[in-house]
Motif scaffolding. Structure first.
Motif, PDB file in Angstrom:
ATOM      1  N   ASP A 306      -6.051   4.987  -9.688  1.00  0.00           N
ATOM      2  CA  ASP A 306      -4.624   4.710  -9.715  1.00  0.00           C
ATOM      3  C   ASP A 306      -4.409   3.206  -9.561  1.00  0.00           C
ATOM      4  OD1 ASP A 306      -4.876   4.052  -6.989  1.00  0.00           O
ATOM      5  OD2 ASP A 306      -4.253   6.047  -6.345  1.00  0.00           O
ATOM      6  N   GLU A 335      -1.397   5.231 -18.548  1.00  0.00           N
ATOM      7  CA  GLU A 335      -0.917   5.377 -17.173  1.00  0.00           C
ATOM      8  C   GLU A 335      -1.002   4.059 -16.403  1.00  0.00           C
ATOM      9  OE1 GLU A 335      -2.774   8.592 -15.148  1.00  0.00           O
ATOM     10  OE2 GLU A 335      -2.220  10.089 -16.665  1.00  0.00           O
ATOM     11  N   TRP A 336      -1.866   3.150 -16.839  1.00  0.00           N
ATOM     12  CA  TRP A 336      -2.036   1.882 -16.121  1.00  0.00           C
ATOM     13  C   TRP A 336      -1.017   0.830 -16.551  1.00  0.00           C
ATOM     14  CZ3 TRP A 336      -7.970   2.058 -17.325  1.00  0.00           C
ATOM     15  CH2 TRP A 336      -8.565   3.048 -16.531  1.00  0.00           C
ATOM     16  N   CYS A 339       1.125  -0.531 -13.732  1.00  0.00           N
ATOM     17  CA  CYS A 339       0.488  -1.230 -12.602  1.00  0.00           C
ATOM     18  C   CYS A 339       1.101  -2.627 -12.466  1.00  0.00           C
ATOM     19  CB  CYS A 339      -1.023  -1.316 -12.800  1.00  0.00           C
ATOM     20  SG  CYS A 339      -1.857   0.285 -12.734  1.00  0.00           S
TER      21      CYS A 339
END
Length: 810
Positions: A306, A335-336, A339
């Motif tokens: 994550d 999904e990153w 970040c």
């Protein structure tokens, strides 16, 4: 004489005495020089003050101490990286106690200004007595298990100057230049040996030389001018292990050899890339983009880290390297992209910053020529020319190599042709004014396109001639054609063996219709027009006689401009000649006079196309017929497709491959058209960029072309790995670039579900062609390549994946 008191007295005395801080110097630099790879001290290092020009030398323990703006040396006790520094004006001896009074060491006298290495101690508090003729001082120490530090703090004065610069140098080591703030500073300076051939890893990167010593080519090789370094972050000791990437191609062997991982490669893969309770290692790589002067952090796209874990690793790399301020995360896993606590770099930024792009990794010989893109059609291009173009053409006749100033789509027709010919193809943004290319213009040269760079040099005629005779086609090929079979061909009853009747594209399409588990979705109502009707059109209108005369004409054979003119005349004759009305009526009946769909696509399908030895990608043209459109009629569509058999570039390509022109025939694949497609793309069913099994997918929004891209337009490019650490999925998605089509910012062209479905379709197609369709690839399944074209359409308002074409890819 010094009388030693019982230990308890000295424990009490420690709290009663204060450390002497007779500070007369404004600031001091103290520290140690050691070898980066081994950690051993490096003695006799020259430490030069750049502004003052003065030099000191580190001692036998690698220790150094330098006071500034002081007329005399001060008596300060320092412990730097477990080295005790004696004062300059007194000889001292040491006694070291545990907190409960147990004596650990007792030293002889240490000379004034000398150093003494203290042992590594278990974590905890200790007491050090410093004994001299004048007095006894007691220091309270804290051990972290690795380092000893004095718990008292001494105040320092700020300097009026911002920085000093010290240069650390020694023969056999790379020099290190470090700016020091003008205040008391502790430094551990690590020097990199120039001759460390046995280096397996480093725990820090002090400079580019360290990076360069360890770097190799990137694992994903879709971009040029990139250096790559693999690393593993070890959670157990909180260290980053920068691997010798020339020596270790993969992370697992390194982890096994140096990090004590002993559970095997399979276990490593399923635990050290997932949220497994057994995970303690975090593999990744750092890519250096030289043109951008930026370093990019990359992880395996299927890694289950994550953002907080990525942030921690990012910080550890920044704190143990020279990369602070130059390090970015590339979010190849969607999904990153969220970040936000680490700087992220996009594919757009990487693309804009690149100067070099390797398209087809090959080598060849030819005469280097610059050809203006706008004047390409009016220039003669020989098969032994290597051309520099200030743009990207859709059509280029056979040449020995291509260099463009614009970046290309890896699966564009120009690159597919280069791949099939085995000729080098690359993009170099400054090629039009590149000094080396300018110097070699007009010369016979050798060009080699490599993943990270290119080689170009003068060549001799002997070596070039030997290469041409060995690598260019030499045997004349006569193609088989059946011109007797009439009537429209039901493709469900055809097969690849029908190639001599309906052509390669239609024959391969017929094989798609055999796949039922799952059923492959193809364009509706397909059928084929066999060679018979093309042959009759040429005979009935005596166009075949005109064509045969051309092929015997010496001027036609030797003069390119004349050949262009005559081929254009041939195409005009085919289009202007009347079409057999029987054929027109057959097709109208077949498509129910546009009842089901308003538009139909008529696609070229020759016996010189989609073959194992001859791709023919992009050589011929396809056209549409539309309901109630007097210009886009069935007759016009058919005749234009037939005429494209004699496109100049198609003719030249066949000549290069020694195909007998009289043996060529044109059939037509017909199916409903896609006037409002949502996306279109190309898949190569083998991994072109690294050794892991997977597919390369290039896909773009709407009708923006993948095979004929516009300059500056990016598309979604990804590797669809045919494995996954997630048992609920069969594939892993790794994005290499994202589309920059205006209006679609932040969107992926295909959904994850559509990509998984595409993967399933491609696996089934690949399995069928590998096992049931003749081919000469003596390869394993993973290395068997097909070139598959697909579309996303919404015939009833719902997105649907269609497979529209398949051909062999070598």
């Amino acid at each position: 004489m010094i009388v030693f008191k019982p230990a308890k007295f000295w424990i009490f005395a420690f709290f009663a005495l204060l450390l002497s801080v007779n500070v007369k110097a404004q600031y001091s630099y103290v520290g140690r020089t050691s070898e980066l790879s081994s950690g051993y001290p490096v003695a006799d290092v020259n430490i030069t003050h750049k502004r003052l020009g003065t030099t000191i030398v580190s001692d036998q323990n690698g220790a150094f101490s330098w006071d500034f703006d002081s007329p005399e040396k001060t008596q300060n006790y320092r412990i730097i990286y477990n080295l005790f520094f004696a004062p300059y004006n007194a000889n001292v001896s040491l006694r070291l106690f545990t907190s409960d009074g147990k004596i650990l060491i007792e030293t002889p006298e240490i000379g004034a200004g000398e150093t003494y290495p203290l042992p590594k101690l278990k974590p905890g508090v200790y007491i050090l007595q410093v004994l001299s003729d004048a007095k006894v001082d007691a220091l309270k120490l804290f051990s972290s298990g690795e380092l000893l530090t004095i718990l008292q703090n001494r105040e320092t004065q700020k300097s009026a100057f911002s920085n000093d610069t010290l240069v650390f140098s020694k023969n056999g080591y790379y020099s290190v230049e470090i700016p020091f703030p003008k205040k008391d500073t502790i430094a551990h300076v690590k020097l990199l040996s120039k001759t460390d051939n046995d280096l397996n890893y480093l725990n820090g990167l002090p400079n580019y030389q360290a990076f360069d010593l360890l770097q190799s080519s990137p694992f994903v090789t879709n971009q040029g001018e990139v250096e790559s370094l693999k690393f593993i972050y070890n959670q157990h000791d909180n260290r980053v292990y920068y691997m010798n990437s020339k020596r270790f191609e993969f992370h697992f062997p390194f982890a096994e050899q140096f990090l004590g991982y002993n559970k095997g490669h399979y276990h490593f893969n399923i635990t050290q890339y997932t949220n497994s309770g057994e995970r303690f290692l975090y593999p990744g790589s750092i890519n250096y983009y030289k043109a951008l002067d930026k370093y990019v952090l990359r992880f395996y796209a299927g890694d289950e880290m994550d953002c907080s874990q990525i942030r921690h690793i990012f910080d550890r790399i920044s704190s143990t390297s020279y990369l602070q301020g130059k390090l970015y995360l590339y979010p190849n896993n969607p999904e990153w992209e969220s970040c936000s606590e680490v700087p992220v770099i996009t594919s757009d930024e990487l693309y804009e910053g690149q100067n070099y792009q390797a398209l087809n990794l090959a080598s060849g010989y030819g005469y280097l020529r610059k050809v203006d893109f706008e004047q390409l059609n009016s220039n003669y291009l020989g098969k032994h020319d290597i051309i520099v173009l200030n743009g990207i053409p859709n059509d280029v006749s056979v040449v020995a190599g291509i260099i463009t100033t614009e970046f290309q789509t890896p699966l564009s027709h120009i690159n597919i042709l280069s791949h099939n010919r085995g000729t080098p193809n690359m993009a170099l943004r400054n090629a039009w004014s590149h000094p080396k290319l300018e110097e070699l213009l007009g010369e016979l040269v050798y060009l080699e396109v490599q993943a990270d760079s290119f080689i170009i040099r003068k060549a001799t005629l002997n070596e070039a001639s030997a290469f041409w005779s060995q690598n260019e086609p030499q045997t004349v090929v006569s193609l088989s054609k059946n011109t007797n079979t009439s009537g429209l061909i039901d493709l469900e009853k055809a097969a690849y063996s029908s190639v001599n009747t309906i052509g390669g594209k239609a024959a391969n399409f017929a094989e798609l219709l055999k796949l039922q588990n799952p059923s492959i979705t193809t364009p509706e109502n397909p059928f084929a027009i066999p060679f018979h009707y093309y042959h009759r059109h040429m005979e009935n209108n005596q166009i075949d006689l005109f064509m045969n005369d051309l092929f015997e004409n010496e001027i036609f054979k030797t003069n390119q401009e004349y050949r262009k003119q005559k081929l254009e005349e041939l195409r005009t004759k085919i289009i202007e000649a009347p079409l057999d009305p029987v054929l027109t009526e057959l097709i109208r009946t077949k498509i129910k006079n546009f009842k089901d769909f308003d538009a139909w696509r008529f696609r070229s399908s020759t016996n010189a196309e989609d073959l194992e030895f001859f791709s023919g990608a992009g050589l011929y043209d396809s056209f549409s017929a539309k309901k109630d459109d007097e210009n886009k009629t069935i007759e016009n569509a058919i005749k234009k497709v037939w005429a494209s058999c004699w496109n100049f570039r198609a003719f030249e390509e066949r000549e290069y491959y020694k195909i007998e022109q009289n043996s060529v025939a044109m059939g037509i694949l017909v199916h409903r058209s896609f006037p409002n497609e949502n996306a279109n793309g190309v898949v190569i069913t083998k991994n072109l960029y690294n050794i892991n099994p997977g597919f390369i997918v290039n896909v773009q929004f709407d009708e923006y072309s993948i095979v004929f891209p516009e300059p500056g337009i990016l598309h979604d490019q990804l590797i669809l790995y045919t494995y996954s650490l997630d048992p609920s999925h069969k594939f892993t998605i790794e994005y290499l670039s994202h589309s920059n089509i205006p209006g679609y910012s932040g969107q992926n062209v295909l959904t994850e579900k559509e990509l998984y479905q595409l993967g399933e379709y491609c696996l089934q197609i690949k399995n069928h062609f590998f096992n049931n369709v003749p081919h000469s690839c003596s390869c394993l399944f993973d290395d068997f390549g097909l070139d598959i074209e697909f579309k996303i359409d919404s015939p009833n308002g719902k997105r649907k994946l269609y497979i529209k074409q398949v051909r062999l890819y070598h």
